[in-house]
Design a protein around this motif. Sequence first.
Motif, short mmCIF file in Angstrom:
data_model
loop_
_atom_site.label_atom_id
_atom_site.label_comp_id
_atom_site.label_asym_id
_atom_site.label_seq_id
_atom_site.Cartn_x
_atom_site.Cartn_y
_atom_site.Cartn_z
N VAL A 109 47.64 45.66 38.95
CA VAL A 109 47.54 46.62 40.04
C VAL A 109 46.94 45.92 41.26
N ASP A 110 47.53 46.15 42.44
CA ASP A 110 47.12 45.39 43.62
C ASP A 110 46.87 46.32 44.80
N GLU A 111 46.62 45.70 45.96
CA GLU A 111 46.30 46.46 47.16
C GLU A 111 47.40 47.46 47.52
N ASP A 157 42.66 43.43 37.12
CA ASP A 157 42.16 42.08 37.36
C ASP A 157 40.87 42.15 38.17
N GLU A 158 40.11 41.04 38.13
CA GLU A 158 38.83 41.02 38.84
C GLU A 158 39.01 41.20 40.35
N GLU A 159 40.18 40.82 40.88
CA GLU A 159 40.43 40.98 42.31
C GLU A 159 40.33 42.45 42.74
N MET A 160 40.64 43.36 41.84
CA MET A 160 40.56 44.78 42.17
C MET A 160 39.11 45.18 42.47
N GLU A 161 38.17 44.60 41.77
CA GLU A 161 36.77 44.91 42.04
C GLU A 161 36.39 44.50 43.46
N GLN A 206 36.54 46.69 28.00
CA GLN A 206 37.41 45.63 27.47
C GLN A 206 37.08 44.29 28.10
N ARG A 207 36.55 44.31 29.31
CA ARG A 207 36.01 43.10 29.93
C ARG A 207 34.77 43.49 30.71
N GLU A 208 33.93 42.50 31.00
CA GLU A 208 32.69 42.76 31.72
C GLU A 208 32.97 42.94 33.20
N LEU A 209 32.46 44.01 33.78
CA LEU A 209 32.59 44.23 35.21
C LEU A 209 31.52 43.43 35.96
#
Length: 280
Positions: free
Chosen positions: A75-77, A134-138, A173-176
């Motif tokens: 998921v992206d911008e 993905d981390e980029e979403m954060e 499921q992954r660390e934020l």
Amino acid sequence: MSEPWFPDPDGVSEALGRAGYLPDDAIATTVFLADHLQRPLLIEGPAGVGKTALAAALATATGAALIRLQCYEGVDEARALYEWNHAAQLLRITAAGDDSSVFTEEFLLPRPLLQAVRSPARAVLLVDELDKADEEMEGLLLELLSEFQVTIPELGTIKAEHAPLVVLTSNAQRELSEALRRRCLYLHLDYPTQQREREIVQLHAPGLPEALNASVVRTVAALRDLDLRKAPSISETVDWARTLLALGADDLDPALVERTLGVVLKHQTDIDTVRSAWLK
């Protein structure tokens, strides 16, 4: 600052109860603080404990719009924030002969984050299952979570007139990132106690006899203790209760459990595990 929705934690409990969600004291207090401090709320916990349902109940309880961004890998911008209507832009360029006027509101397609910022009234923004993105979403979220604003290079910074109540959920499921966590109030949800789950079943399946309600909840709790691929959620407990109502059941005997396992378990391996452990 937007006008708070709730006068105190008891007001949260009452409003959510009317919306069909029974919060404990920790939930009610944390929601009250998120509302009054206008801080995003990060909710973690296993799948099926009511994280998404809490955001939906908040929207119902307040009459606010629920704006949902469902996260997934990739998921992206363009899916989360905005994108440009390229087909309409191309038509304008073809007709006008230049591209000087194609990066305007007319060609902007707002996605959930921008919709929440530009909402004419205070909304509930649900960023669901952020850990799947993905981390980029954060990174994309940080400006919104800090200032309730977003920046579009061609148009500038757009700040919310009515700060949304932001609810982010994660199944861990992954660390934020710590940067995201610092901007949020934190709430961990787990499966409810059997007493609370009986109250939830009573609310959503009010015709179920008390003894059968207790039997259903006790059986679901035992299922969650097994090594299953997916433990039953609260909503599946309610579905099972409603199933027994529809069947006119008086008690939860082994034959009935066998016939209705597909209501509460959603993987054949889990059904086989239960059959092997309980129904030999």
